[in-house]
Design an enzyme around this catalytic site. Structure first.
Site: not given
Ligand SMILES: NC(=O)c1ccc[n+]([C@@H]2O[C@H](COP(=O)([O-])OP(=O)(O)OC[C@H]3O[C@@H](n4cnc5c(N)ncnc54)[C@H](OP(=O)(O)O)[C@@H]3O)[C@@H](O)[C@H]2O)c1
Length: 263
Positions: A159, A173
């Site tokens: 990501s 995350y």
């Protein structure tokens, strides 16, 4: 066990695909980026082993893709189940040439409000899932790298949050995505002389279940409605491009943001 070179080439009558005769495992193939990536790899001729928990979604996709797709209902946070599924996929298809570690989960609570169970889930899926799937696949990938294609690929969907901390709430995350980046770089160094390519794809905001559930705890859901988001196919295209380079060329990292995304 058959080697890559001995496996059946593409379907007769079909235009030759760049991945004919190869097998790819795609985790998280039941939706979003994983679903699009499995389709894109299959369109290039790869046999695809579809991993996720929602068997019905995997079966729908496998029906569309035809006999070269197999379904493996597995929770990637269960290392024993992952090893069994990887071995099953390798036996069914005659090897594994490409692993796409895509399964992921995100929750974006501020640390003081966060549920520890949500943090554990992100670590279990985004980090342990990648570690155990990669570990289980390495032997098969090493064998494939000795075959006619001369290369094997481990692609991990990280990501933007694996490169930079994208804001308050991205705490765990971002930590899991940074961790898979570090793991991928170490693995790259280990496999470099063994015909193993290790590749990281770092999407910005993509229109998938992760961002469009209307749940404000999902990563950047509030931003998602304001931006022109990427489509899952945009990331699938990047994965296909990486794994179809000549064996001499390793594209180790690709960052793909929506044009309008700033952070
Ligand atoms: N969407 C974005 O904006 C964005 C941005 C950057 C990075 N990413 C990354 O892209 C990857 C794919 O996400 P997505 O956006 O396509 O979201 P998605 O549509 O929610 O897909 C997530 C996939 O992961 C699977 N999965 C989740 N937990 C699992 C588990 N315990 N075991 C096996 N499979 C599991 C899900 O399948 P089941 O529920 O059927 O198990 C599903 O197929 C993730 O790694 C995510 O972090 C997404």
């Amino acid at each position: 066990m058959l080697t890559c070179a001995e496996r059946t080439p593409g379907t007769p009558g079909r235009v030759t695909g760049r991945l004919d005769g190869t097998t790819a495992i795609v985790t998280g193939a039941s939706s979003g980026i994983g679903n699009a990536t499995a389709r894109a790899l299959a369109a290039e001729g790869a046999a695809v082993a579809l991993f996720a928990r929602r068997r019905d979604k995997l079966e729908d996709l496998a029906r569309e893709l035809g006999s070269s797709a197999s379904v493996h209902e597995v929770d990637v946070s269960d290392a024993d189940a992952v090893r069994a599924a990887v071995d099953e996929a390798a036996a069914e298809h005659g090897g594994v040439d490409v692993l796409v570690n895509n399964a992921g989960y995100g929750s974006m609570d501020l640390a003081r409000d966060a549920d520890l169970g949500e943090w554990q889930k992100m670590v279990d899926v985004n980090l342990h899932g990648v570690l155990s799937t990669t570990h289980a696949a390495l032997g098969h990938l090493a064998q494939a790298a000795q075959g006619a294609r001369g290369i094997a690929d481990v692609v991990t969907v990280s990501s933007v949050a694996g490169r930079t901390v994208t804001g308050p709430g991205s705490n765990v995350y971002a930590a899991t995505k940074h961790a898979v980046g570090a793991f991928s770089e170490a693995l790259r160094q280990e496999l470099a002389e063994q015909h193993g390519r290790v590749e990281l794809v770092e999407p910005g905001l993509v229109d998938t279940e992760l961002t469009n559930t209307g749940d404000d705890n999902k990563p950047d859901a509030s931003q998602a409605s304001e931006l022109g988001l990427l489509h899952a196919d945009d990331i699938a295209d990047a994965v296909v491009w990486m794994v179809t380079r000549p064996a001499r060329a390793a594209v180790n990292e690709v960052l793909v943001r929506p044009t309008e995304q700033k952070g």
